[in-house]
Design a protein around this motif. Structure first.
Motif, short mmCIF file in Angstrom:
data_model
loop_
_atom_site.label_atom_id
_atom_site.label_comp_id
_atom_site.label_asym_id
_atom_site.label_seq_id
_atom_site.Cartn_x
_atom_site.Cartn_y
_atom_site.Cartn_z
N LEU A 74 0.55 -0.85 0.02
CA LEU A 74 -0.02 0.12 -0.09
C LEU A 74 0.84 1.08 -0.01
CD1 LEU A 74 -3.16 -1.12 2.29
CD2 LEU A 74 -2.75 -0.08 -0.27
N LEU A 75 1.63 1.09 0.46
CA LEU A 75 2.45 1.99 0.48
C LEU A 75 3.86 2.49 -0.21
CD1 LEU A 75 4.10 2.13 4.09
CD2 LEU A 75 2.75 3.63 3.57
N GLU A 76 4.37 1.49 -1.28
CA GLU A 76 4.68 1.64 -2.50
C GLU A 76 3.71 1.59 -3.52
OE1 GLU A 76 6.99 -1.61 -5.76
OE2 GLU A 76 5.89 -2.30 -3.95
N THR A 77 2.59 1.59 -3.30
CA THR A 77 1.69 2.20 -4.31
C THR A 77 1.07 3.69 -3.81
OG1 THR A 77 -0.07 1.49 -3.60
CG2 THR A 77 0.70 0.11 -5.26
N LEU A 78 0.93 4.34 -3.23
CA LEU A 78 0.20 5.85 -2.47
C LEU A 78 0.91 6.76 -3.38
CD1 LEU A 78 -0.88 6.84 -0.19
CD2 LEU A 78 1.08 7.38 0.44
N PRO A 79 1.75 6.58 -3.88
CA PRO A 79 1.62 7.65 -5.23
C PRO A 79 0.94 7.74 -6.38
CG PRO A 79 3.50 7.14 -4.48
CD PRO A 79 3.32 5.88 -4.49
N GLN A 80 0.99 6.11 -6.67
CA GLN A 80 -0.19 6.05 -7.63
C GLN A 80 -1.91 5.92 -6.76
OE1 GLN A 80 3.04 3.85 -7.01
NE2 GLN A 80 3.50 4.97 -8.80
N LEU A 81 -2.21 5.74 -6.73
CA LEU A 81 -2.80 6.20 -5.58
C LEU A 81 -4.19 7.42 -5.98
CD1 LEU A 81 -5.55 4.59 -4.26
CD2 LEU A 81 -4.12 4.87 -1.98
N LEU A 82 -2.92 8.16 -5.64
CA LEU A 82 -3.05 9.83 -5.54
C LEU A 82 -2.76 10.86 -7.01
CD1 LEU A 82 -1.25 10.72 -1.97
CD2 LEU A 82 -3.72 10.54 -2.82
N GLY A 83 -2.67 9.30 -7.97
CA GLY A 83 -2.38 10.27 -9.55
C GLY A 83 -1.04 10.62 -10.06
N ALA A 84 -0.46 9.92 -9.27
CA ALA A 84 1.11 10.84 -10.17
C ALA A 84 1.82 9.56 -11.51
CB ALA A 84 2.55 9.58 -8.95
N ALA A 85 0.66 8.77 -11.13
CA ALA A 85 1.26 8.32 -13.23
C ALA A 85 -0.35 8.76 -13.58
CB ALA A 85 0.41 6.80 -13.31
N ASP A 86 -0.49 10.13 -13.51
CA ASP A 86 -1.79 10.29 -14.27
C ASP A 86 -1.57 11.75 -14.95
OD1 ASP A 86 -4.03 11.32 -15.28
OD2 ASP A 86 -4.84 12.96 -13.77
N PRO A 87 -1.73 10.87 -16.57
CA PRO A 87 -1.24 12.50 -17.51
C PRO A 87 -2.21 13.91 -17.77
CG PRO A 87 -2.67 10.99 -18.14
CD PRO A 87 -2.65 9.90 -17.42
N LEU A 88 -1.68 14.20 -16.85
CA LEU A 88 -2.01 15.75 -16.59
C LEU A 88 -1.68 16.92 -17.11
CD1 LEU A 88 -2.08 16.05 -12.85
CD2 LEU A 88 -4.20 16.87 -14.05
N ALA A 89 -0.13 16.62 -17.76
CA ALA A 89 0.26 17.14 -18.58
C ALA A 89 0.38 17.49 -19.85
CB ALA A 89 2.12 16.99 -18.77
N ASP A 90 -0.22 15.82 -20.16
CA ASP A 90 -1.15 15.96 -21.82
C ASP A 90 -2.32 16.07 -22.05
OD1 ASP A 90 -1.14 13.88 -23.94
OD2 ASP A 90 -2.63 13.00 -22.94
N PHE A 91 -2.90 16.33 -20.77
CA PHE A 91 -4.02 16.52 -20.44
C PHE A 91 -3.91 18.19 -20.94
CE2 PHE A 91 -7.55 19.56 -17.75
CZ PHE A 91 -8.77 18.97 -19.16
N ARG A 92 -2.99 19.41 -20.15
CA ARG A 92 -2.92 20.88 -19.84
C ARG A 92 -2.12 20.97 -21.60
NH1 ARG A 92 -0.36 20.20 -14.50
NH2 ARG A 92 -1.46 20.45 -13.84
N ALA A 93 -1.40 20.37 -22.33
CA ALA A 93 -1.17 20.05 -23.60
C ALA A 93 -2.92 20.36 -24.27
CB ALA A 93 -0.47 19.24 -23.85
N LEU A 94 -3.57 19.46 -23.88
CA LEU A 94 -4.67 18.69 -24.99
C LEU A 94 -5.63 20.66 -24.34
CD1 LEU A 94 -6.69 17.65 -26.49
CD2 LEU A 94 -7.85 16.73 -24.38
N MET A 95 -5.25 20.83 -23.47
CA MET A 95 -6.14 22.47 -23.05
C MET A 95 -5.73 23.49 -24.18
SD MET A 95 -9.04 21.54 -21.55
CE MET A 95 -9.82 23.22 -20.77
N ASP A 96 -4.29 23.65 -23.93
CA ASP A 96 -3.27 24.28 -25.02
C ASP A 96 -4.11 25.11 -26.39
OD1 ASP A 96 -2.83 25.21 -22.75
OD2 ASP A 96 -0.69 24.89 -22.31
N ARG A 97 -3.95 23.17 -26.84
CA ARG A 97 -4.23 22.61 -28.16
C ARG A 97 -5.38 23.69 -29.03
NH1 ARG A 97 -1.64 18.20 -27.66
NH2 ARG A 97 -3.06 16.95 -27.69
N LEU A 98 -6.64 23.26 -28.20
CA LEU A 98 -7.67 23.54 -28.13
C LEU A 98 -8.19 25.32 -28.00
CD1 LEU A 98 -10.06 20.92 -26.32
CD2 LEU A 98 -9.50 20.86 -28.57
N GLY A 99 -7.17 25.35 -27.21
CA GLY A 99 -7.86 26.64 -27.13
C GLY A 99 -8.74 27.63 -27.38
N GLY A 100 -9.72 28.37 -27.85
CA GLY A 100 -11.06 28.96 -27.89
C GLY A 100 -12.08 28.15 -28.11
N GLY A 101 -10.99 26.44 -28.76
CA GLY A 101 -11.77 25.62 -29.35
C GLY A 101 -12.98 25.15 -28.14
#
Length: 307
Positions: A74-101
Motif C-alpha cells: 500500500l505504501l509502495e503504490t501510494l503515489p499511484q493511488l494519488l495520481g502520480a501516474a495521471d497524465p496531467l501534462a498531456d491534458f494541459r497540452a490538449l487544452m492549450d491546443r484547443l484554445g478557444g475551440g
C-alpha cells in the motif's frame, strides 16, 4: 505499522482524489477521520492492509501509515493511488491546443480544479464488484448491499482504524456466497451470478492493462461498457473511460455544456474534442457543472431481502 512520506509535484487535494473510491458514507473500506485523514482498506497481492493517508500542505507532504500484511504494498503504490501516474501534462497540452475551440466552462473548471487527479488502486476485482452491484439500481440500494456483504464476509481491517472497517473478500469467498445471503443483501440473481463468474477470472483481470481488462471484462455475461468503465476509472486511473449507459451523466454533460438534456450519443459528441481525457471532463463537470431540474418522482430502492 509502516510509514512513508511522499511529496507530490504541484498541489494535491487528497480527499478529492480518493473520493471516487468511496461507496457511500458508510463504506466499510473507506472512512474519513475528524482530522481529515482518509482510511482505506484493500486486499493487496501481499494480503489484507489498511492505509491512513493525511495531507500536510505546509510541508508539501502526504503521509501514509499502513498496517497489516499488505502495508508495504500500500505504501509502495501510494503515489499511484494519488495520481502520480495521471497524465496531467498531456491534458494541459490538449487544452492549450484547443484554445478557444474548447468549451468555456471546461476551461474555467480545468483552471479552478487544477489539482484534480485520477488515481489508480491497481486492484481490478475490488473495483468491479461494487460496480456490478450498482448496475441498474439506485445508489442507496447498491451501497446497502456492499455494506451488508462486507460486514458478513469481509475480514476485519488490520490496524487502529475506525470501527467496523472491513477488507473486501477474496474472489474465492465471493464464489462461495450462498444464494440466500445474496437475497438478504438485496442482490438479485443476475448481479450475483455476474460477480460469481467474474471472481473466477479475477487473476486475469489483475494482470491486464486498461484496454485488455476492458476486453476481458466485457467478454463475460453481465459486464458491459458502463461497468468496465466504472472499474477502469478506479483500478487503472483511466482518464478516458467514459461511463456510457449512466442514468445521470449524459444529462449532466448536456445541460452543463449546451443547456439541454442529451443521450449517450450526444454526450460522446460533446466530449469528442477531449478524447483521452473524457472521464476527467466528466469529473470536472461533477465538481462544477449543472444538472437539469428533476422531473417526476425518484426511483425507489427495491428490497429483495427476506426477514
Amino acid at each position: 505499522m509502516r510509514e512513508r512520506g511522499w511529496r507530490p509535484e504541484g498541489p494535491l487535494d487528497v480527499a478529492r482524489t480518493l473520493l471516487p473510491h468511496r461507496r457511500g458514507s458508510g463504506d466499510p473500506t473507506w472512512q474519513q477521520a475528524a482530522d481529515g485523514a482518509i482510511w482505506r482498506t484493500s486486499r493487496t497481492p501481499a494480503g489484507p492492509g489498511t492505509i491512513r493517508v493525511s495531507a500536510h500542505p505546509r510541508e508539501g507532504l502526504v503521509l501514509g501509515r499502513a498496517f497489516g500484511p499488505g502495508a508495504e504494498w500500500l505504501l509502495e503504490t501510494l503515489p499511484q493511488l494519488l495520481g502520480a501516474a495521471d497524465p496531467l501534462a498531456d491534458f494541459r497540452a490538449l487544452m492549450d491546443r484547443l484554445g478557444g475551440g474548447g468549451h468555456a466552462l471546461i476551461r474555467e473548471l480545468a483552471g479552478r480544479y487544477g489539482d484534480l487527479r485520477v488515481g489508480r488502486t491497481s486492484r481490478v476485482f475490488e473495483a468491479l464488484v461494487p460496480a456490478v452491484l450498482e448496475q441498474k439500481v439506485v445508489g442507496r440500494e447498491a451501497r446497502r448491499a456492499w455494506r451488508w456483504l462486507l460486514s458478513r464476509y469481509g475480514d476485519p481491517a488490520p490496524g487502529p482504524g475506525p470501527a467496523g472497517m472491513r477488507i473486501c473478500p477474496a474472489p474465492e469467498v465471493w464464489r462461495a456466497i450462498p444464494s440466500w445471503d445474496w437475497h438478504r443483501a438485496g442482490v438479485e440473481g443476475v448481479r450475483a451470478k455476474t460477480i460469481i463468474n467474474a471472481a473466477r477470472h479475477a487473476e486475469k483481470f489483475e494482470a491486464a492493462g486498461s484496454a485488455e481488462a476492458d476486453r476481458l471484462m466485457r467478454s463475460l455475461p453481465g459486464i458491459g461498457v458502463w461497468t468496465s468503465a466504472e472499474t477502469r476509472q478506479r483500478a487503472h486511473g483511466d482518464p478516458d473511460a467514459v461511463s456510457v449507459g449512466d442514468y445521470h451523466i449524459p444529462s449532466l454533460v448536456g445541460w452543463s455544456l449546451t443547456g439541454d438534456r442529451t443521450d449517450d450519443a450526444g454526450m460522446l459528441e460533446l466530449l469528442a474534442p477531449y478524447r483521452g481525457h473524457r472521464h476527467r471532463i466528466v469529473r470536472l463537470l461533477e465538481l462544477g457543472g449543472t444538472r437539469p431540474p428533476a422531473r417526476g418522482p425518484r426511483m425507489p430502492a427495491r428490497d429483495y431481502r427476506s426477514f
